[in-house]
Scaffold this motif. Sequence first.
Motif, PDB file in Angstrom:
ATOM      1  N   VAL A   1       0.854  -1.184   0.000  1.00  0.00           N
ATOM      2  CA  VAL A   1       0.000   0.000   0.000  1.00  0.00           C
ATOM      3  C   VAL A   1       0.894   1.238   0.000  1.00  0.00           C
ATOM      4  O   VAL A   1       1.853   1.319   0.777  1.00  0.00           O
ATOM      5  N   LEU A   2       0.579   2.202  -0.877  1.00  0.00           N
ATOM      6  CA  LEU A   2       1.362   3.431  -0.958  1.00  0.00           C
ATOM      7  C   LEU A   2       1.394   4.156   0.380  1.00  0.00           C
ATOM      8  O   LEU A   2       0.398   4.167   1.107  1.00  0.00           O
ATOM      9  N   HIS A   3       2.530   4.746   0.694  1.00  0.00           N
ATOM     10  CA  HIS A   3       2.732   5.556   1.892  1.00  0.00           C
ATOM     11  C   HIS A   3       2.583   4.752   3.181  1.00  0.00           C
ATOM     12  O   HIS A   3       2.307   5.313   4.233  1.00  0.00           O
ATOM     13  N   THR A   4       2.735   3.439   3.100  1.00  0.00           N
ATOM     14  CA  THR A   4       2.646   2.570   4.271  1.00  0.00           C
ATOM     15  C   THR A   4       3.851   1.635   4.257  1.00  0.00           C
ATOM     16  O   THR A   4       4.137   1.001   3.247  1.00  0.00           O
ATOM     17  N   ALA A   5       4.527   1.535   5.394  1.00  0.00           N
ATOM     18  CA  ALA A   5       5.733   0.703   5.471  1.00  0.00           C
ATOM     19  C   ALA A   5       5.416  -0.786   5.470  1.00  0.00           C
ATOM     20  O   ALA A   5       6.188  -1.599   4.987  1.00  0.00           O
TER      21      ALA A   5
END
Length: 76
Positions: free
Chosen positions: A7-11
């Motif tokens: 998921v974008l912007h999630t580590a």
Amino acid sequence: MEVKIGVLHTAREIVLDSPQTPEEVEHAVAEALKSVDGQLVLVEEKGRKVIVPANLVAYVDIAQADTRRVGFATAP
């Protein structure tokens, strides 16, 4: 089989065991990504439903689930 969703912007990634075939998961991903407002919806073996907005999907990794061994293994 194991499905990992980045998921974008999630580590962290979302990991689930799906009863669907690789082809079914691939089709669901393709359908979700056709629209900016689309949603990727997958259901886990235990019934948990995962919904990810299509515009936040970075990648989807589709792999066969590892068979887990019980006990001690010895090297040949």
